[in-house]
Design an enzyme around this catalytic site. Structure first.
Site, short mmCIF file in Angstrom:
data_model
loop_
_atom_site.label_atom_id
_atom_site.label_comp_id
_atom_site.label_asym_id
_atom_site.label_seq_id
_atom_site.Cartn_x
_atom_site.Cartn_y
_atom_site.Cartn_z
N GLY A 44 0.86 -1.19 0.00
CA GLY A 44 0.00 0.00 0.00
C GLY A 44 0.89 1.22 0.00
N GLY A 223 12.19 7.53 -13.05
CA GLY A 223 12.97 6.30 -13.05
C GLY A 223 14.46 6.57 -13.05
N ASP A 254 7.35 5.12 -3.64
CA ASP A 254 7.00 5.32 -2.23
C ASP A 254 8.22 5.75 -1.42
OD1 ASP A 254 4.44 4.52 -2.86
OD2 ASP A 254 4.83 2.42 -2.39
#
Length: 305
Positions: A44, A223, A254
């Site tokens: 999550g 990236g 994250d």
């Protein structure tokens, strides 16, 4: 009465249990492939970002909706073990904890399908009912891995409380294309999410358009190219990524968001916090599975050039 100090960072957070498998390539439509190295673990985006910020030494509280089930028990144990405050987590007896299904190919790229479960209960009504838990925060964070209207309500709550607001529009929800982002201080999409939000065809064009819709900055992660930031006044900059052997990119975004928030709350200027976040996100690509890949402050220090 004992008074518990407020956390500096409050994360309105998604939580999902990840089920991952490695494949040589992603299957075509209707095709079944044999995978390997199955793993189950906590995930999550909001949960990951909260844990990452805590690993950087920030005080962090999480506001989440999880099931009253074994997966929810594991979530509570994880957050408490990582030093994330859990007093404001809401547990549902009717709706199970959410899940995600991840495929990772030989290049370390991934595809993810999620069932929000209890995380899907985080509507604007839920956010308002739990808004008091964000009082005293310096930074309020949200992602669109729970209902996007709820995420933007969390941004409104943060602004009303005088906090810096950080919104990670991931995964991208088409509803956000025309949404009011005026309560967002910093928006942090990746390249694909920025293109889906704006559709102008380049990082620079999308970044400048997004910067005009928020209060302080649009930060686009790219990236291996690092991250680019754009300010409403037309200025901006670039933070390079670290060259690493990529194993799994799943938690990189994250890691970036958690480190960015921690850097800002600890007093770094925006450009310095972005540079630190870009370096940390690179390190997160060098290990399999999200939680083990999220770097600690010592890891960033050891990897510094």
């Amino acid at each position: 009465m004992i008074t518990v100090p407020h956390a500096d960072i409050v994360v309105f957070a998604s939580y999902l249990v990840g089920h991952s498998v490695v494949v040589d390539r992603f299957p075509d439509g209707g095709q079944t492939l044999t995978g390997r190295d199955y793993a189950k673990g906590p995930g999550g985006k909001g949960s990951n970002q909260a844990i990452q910020a805590a690993r950087m030494g920030a005080s962090v509280s999480i506001i989440a909706s999880i099931g009253r089930d074994a997966d929810g028990d594991e979530a509570m144990a994880l957050w408490e073990g990582e030093g994330v405050r859990t007093a404001d987590v809401v547990r549902s007896a009717e709706v199970p904890t959410g899940v995600g299904f991840i495929q990772i190919n030989a290049e370390g790229e991934n595809t993810i399908v999620i069932d929000l479960g209890a995380t899907g209960l985080m509507t604007p009504t839920f956010i308002r009912a739990n808004a008091g838990a964000a009082k005293g925060a310096k930074i309020v964070m949200a992602q669109s891995e729970f209902p996007a209207a709820g995420a933007l309500e969390a941004m409104a709550v943060g602004r009303e409380l005088g906090a810096l607001t950080i919104f990670n529009p991931a995964p991208m929800d088409r509803w956000l294309c025309d949404a009011d982002l005026s309560n967002v201080d910093i928006i942090t999409p990746n390249e694909g999410e920025a293109e889906a939000l704006v559709g102008l065809g380049s990082v620079e064009s999308n970044g400048r358009a997004l910067a005009a819709r928020v209060r302080k900055a649009a930060v686009i992660t790219a990236g291996a190219d690092g991250a680019y930031w754009f300010l409403p006044d037309g200025s901006g900059g670039h933070a390079p990524a670290r060259a690493v052997d990529v194993v799994d990119t799943t938690g990189a975004g994250d890691a970036f968001n958690g480190i960015l928030a921690a850097g800002l709350v600890q007093g770094l200027a925006l450009d310095a916090a972005i540079r630190m976040a870009s370096q940390g996100a690179s390190l997160a690509c060098t290990k399999r599975e999200v939680i083990p890949s999220l770097p600690r402050l010592d890891d960033l220090t050891a990897a510094a050039p």
